[in-house]
Design an enzyme around this catalytic site. Structure first.
Site, PDB file in Angstrom:
ATOM      1  N   LYS A  70       0.877  -1.231  -0.103  1.00  0.00           N
ATOM      2  CA  LYS A  70      -0.173  -0.163  -0.011  1.00  0.00           C
ATOM      3  C   LYS A  70       0.761   1.171   0.069  1.00  0.00           C
ATOM      4  CE  LYS A  70      -3.545   2.062   2.988  1.00  0.00           C
ATOM      5  NZ  LYS A  70      -4.472   1.787   4.218  1.00  0.00           N
ATOM      6  N   SER A 145      -9.420   1.771   3.325  1.00  0.00           N
ATOM      7  CA  SER A 145      -8.800   2.658   2.527  1.00  0.00           C
ATOM      8  C   SER A 145      -7.572   1.836   1.791  1.00  0.00           C
ATOM      9  CB  SER A 145      -7.807   3.627   3.226  1.00  0.00           C
ATOM     10  OG  SER A 145      -7.022   3.011   4.299  1.00  0.00           O
ATOM     11  N   SER A 169      -9.411  -0.571   7.558  1.00  0.00           N
ATOM     12  CA  SER A 169      -8.746  -0.273   6.119  1.00  0.00           C
ATOM     13  C   SER A 169      -8.519  -1.415   5.583  1.00  0.00           C
ATOM     14  CB  SER A 169      -7.883   0.885   6.142  1.00  0.00           C
ATOM     15  OG  SER A 169      -8.349   2.069   6.335  1.00  0.00           O
TER      16      SER A 169
END
Lengths: 465, 95
Positions: A70, A145, A169
């Site tokens: 990420k 996210s 997330s």
């Protein structure tokens, strides 16, 4: 489905090489570019490291296995942007501890995945670089996210990808895309070198296709780091264990009529599967979870407003060209570098921490958090694990919630309780609705029961090709 | 809905060192009002018998021996600054 085991055995048998595996992963990434799951590929560095594996100079548990980070994990090979304009050109001067640990075991990072800017959001629509599409239905959100990492795993670009989970997330996008996602016990893996969001609930975890792969990766990531003083001594052994019959509670407050019928049906079916495997599953009540979202949206913005104070346009990150005074360097750089959702959370944080409101909001939320923790502790006196849906509904449409921040916040309702209590929680792919959209269930356990949760999920995992 | 005025939003923006334009002030005013109303539900809870939890699983302040160790180095860090001169970060004049 590509698992870590597949790749390791292909390399070991000589059927392929690390370079070939990395090249193939990069090709798959390019073939799926339209999903916008990846912000940057890092082919040069990845192939260099793959060569080292093939030459025998780099060995380890994950030697030659490609993965994705990420883009809020500091990692070499391309800028670390946190999907923000603030860090659009930020070249990390060092790597996150967990990235270093994976690299020491021979894993090879091939790229950086999209997220909501600074990990603020539940759909990956708050990215400064545009949203990511859901892996199953491209008209829907990836979740967030860590949306990009969930999608690259679901699309089989790589067998695992890293995410961070502050309030859901990792788990919610795992549910939306039909893969495993783990938010480990708070402190399991070092937060060092990951763009900070809310330090008291930030955790580092991963996405994978099986419980076994999830355990293997977390086993490498886990452990004490002198650079993160909240990191715990390593308790995570990275393997799956045979299960004795367990007692599991379904939290009834997470199964009411506001939850999509298909989600309740999948959760109930999963409960039946657990029963068939010899476990006991009973309904339990934890009324305080109804207040967890309100606690979360006080405590987390408060921490966000403090953590994001570092982005001042001075030492690194974006500086406004229009700024003529030092005060304008701060206020204009932040105006230009942050997305609306970042600003909103910072303002909420400033409000709940301000004189006159502190006791009523922030202090009250931290006290309510104690009640929540006590509620969980009481249930864990009787139950080994708790079962809930991961999200109240399958993936929603792109644009569906962007005009209403509060409605977007509501998508975190199932996942924030474990975050506030620091508990391990995993999202297990458990079924689909009639349209084929994936639905995950969440298993939550006592502190440091991460291995048990993964072993429990593995014990009822369908054999997958 | 909790009533939030534009001046409250501007005050929060000033505390947060973020410049907001008029449109942003107006949308924040509406959104924050709804959010503050939602989070105010916690005031219903009786928390008189409990202490706040600021940190879960606190393991105590970590101590380490005071030894010189390698760090990233000035050059590398200065290269990240938007503006630097003579081994220092440069900003517009303060006054």
């Amino acid at each position: 489905m590509i698992t870590i085991g597949h790749i390791l055995s292909r390399i070991k048998s000589g059927e392929s090489s690390a370079v070939q595996e990395v090249e193939a992963a990069l090709e798959r990434a390019k073939a799926h570019a339209s999903y916008h799951a990846l912000l940057e590929l890092t082919p040069e560095r990845a192939l260099e490291r793959a060569k080292l594996v093939d030459e025998g100079a780099l060995t380890g548990k994950l030697a030659g296995v490609p993965f994705v980070v990420k883009d809020n994990f500091l990692a070499f090979g391309a800028p670390t942007t946190a999907a923000s304009n603030m860090l659009r050109n930020f070249d990390a001067p060092y790597q996150a501890t967990v990235v270093e640990k994976l690299e020491q075991e021979g894993a090879i990072c091939i790229g950086k995945s999209n997220l909501d800017a600074f990990a603020h959001g539940g759909s990956t629509e708050n990215s400064a670089f545009g949203p990511t599409n859901n892996a199953i239905d491209t008209t829907r959100v990836a979740g967030g996210s860590s949306g990009g990492s969930a999608v690259v795993t679901a699309l089989d670009i790589v067998p695992f990808a890293l995410g961070s989970d502050t309030g859901g997330s990792i788990r919610q996008p795992a549910s939306f895309n039909g893969v495993y996602g783990i938010k480990p016990t708070y402190g399991t893996a070092s937060r060092y070198g990951v763009v900070a969001m809310a330090s008291s609930t930030d955790t580092m975890g991963c996405f994978a296709h099986t419980a076994e792969d999830t355990a293997l990766v977390m086993g490498v990531m886990a452990g004490r780091d002198s650079k993160d003083m909240t990191s715990l001594p390593d308790f995570f052994d990275g393997s799956i264990h045979p299960m004795n019959p367990m007692k599991i509670g379904i939290i009834k407050e997470t199964m009411d009529n506001s939850v999509d019928e298909s989600v309740r049906a999948v959760t109930n079916t999963y409960a039946d599967t657990l029963r068939a495997a010899g476990h006991t599953v009973e309904e339990v009540s934890l009324p305080i979870v109804n207040h967890a979202l309100a606690m979360y949206y006080i405590i987390i913005p408060a921490e966000v407003s403090s953590n994001l104070a570092r982005y001042d346009g001075v030492r690194y990150g974006h500086r406004s060209e229009a700024a003529k005074t030092l005060a304008e360097v701060y206020s204009l750089s932040r105006a230009e570098g942050f997305m609306s959702e970042n600003k909103r959370r910072i303002l909420i944080g400033s409000f709940v921490l301000s004189q006159g409101f502190f006791d009523a909001y922030y202090l009250q939320a931290q006290k309510a958090r104690t009640l929540l923790i006590q509620g969980f502790e009481k249930l864990f006196e009787t139950y080994d694990a708790l079962l809930t849906p991961t999200a109240a509904a399958p993936a929603f449409k792109l644009g569906e919630n962007t005009e209403d921040p509060l409605k977007m916040y509501m998508t975190d309702v199932m996942t924030v309780p474990a975050s506030l209590a620091g508990l391990p929680a995993i999202s297990v792919p458990a079924g689909t609705n009639e349209q084929g959209l994936p639905i995950g269930v969440q298993l939550v356990g006592p502190l440091q029961s991460d291995n048990t949760l993964l072993s429990l999920a593995a014990s009822v995992e369908e054999p997958r090709s | 809905m909790t009533h939030i005025t534009a001046s409250v939003v501007q005050q929060l923006a000033a505390l947060s060192a973020i410049s907001l334009d008029d449109n942003e002030v107006e949308s924040m005013r509406q959104e924050l009002g709804k959010i503050f109303e939602y989070i105010a539900q916690l005031q219903e809870l009786d928390t008189s018998a409990v202490e706040p939890t600021y940190q879960v699983g606190w393991v105590g302040t970590a101590m380490r021996s005071d030894e010189v160790a390698e760090s990233l180095g000035r050059e590398k860090l200065l290269s990240l600054a938007p503006s630097a001169k003579d081994n220092q970060i440069k900003v517009p004049k303060v006054l």
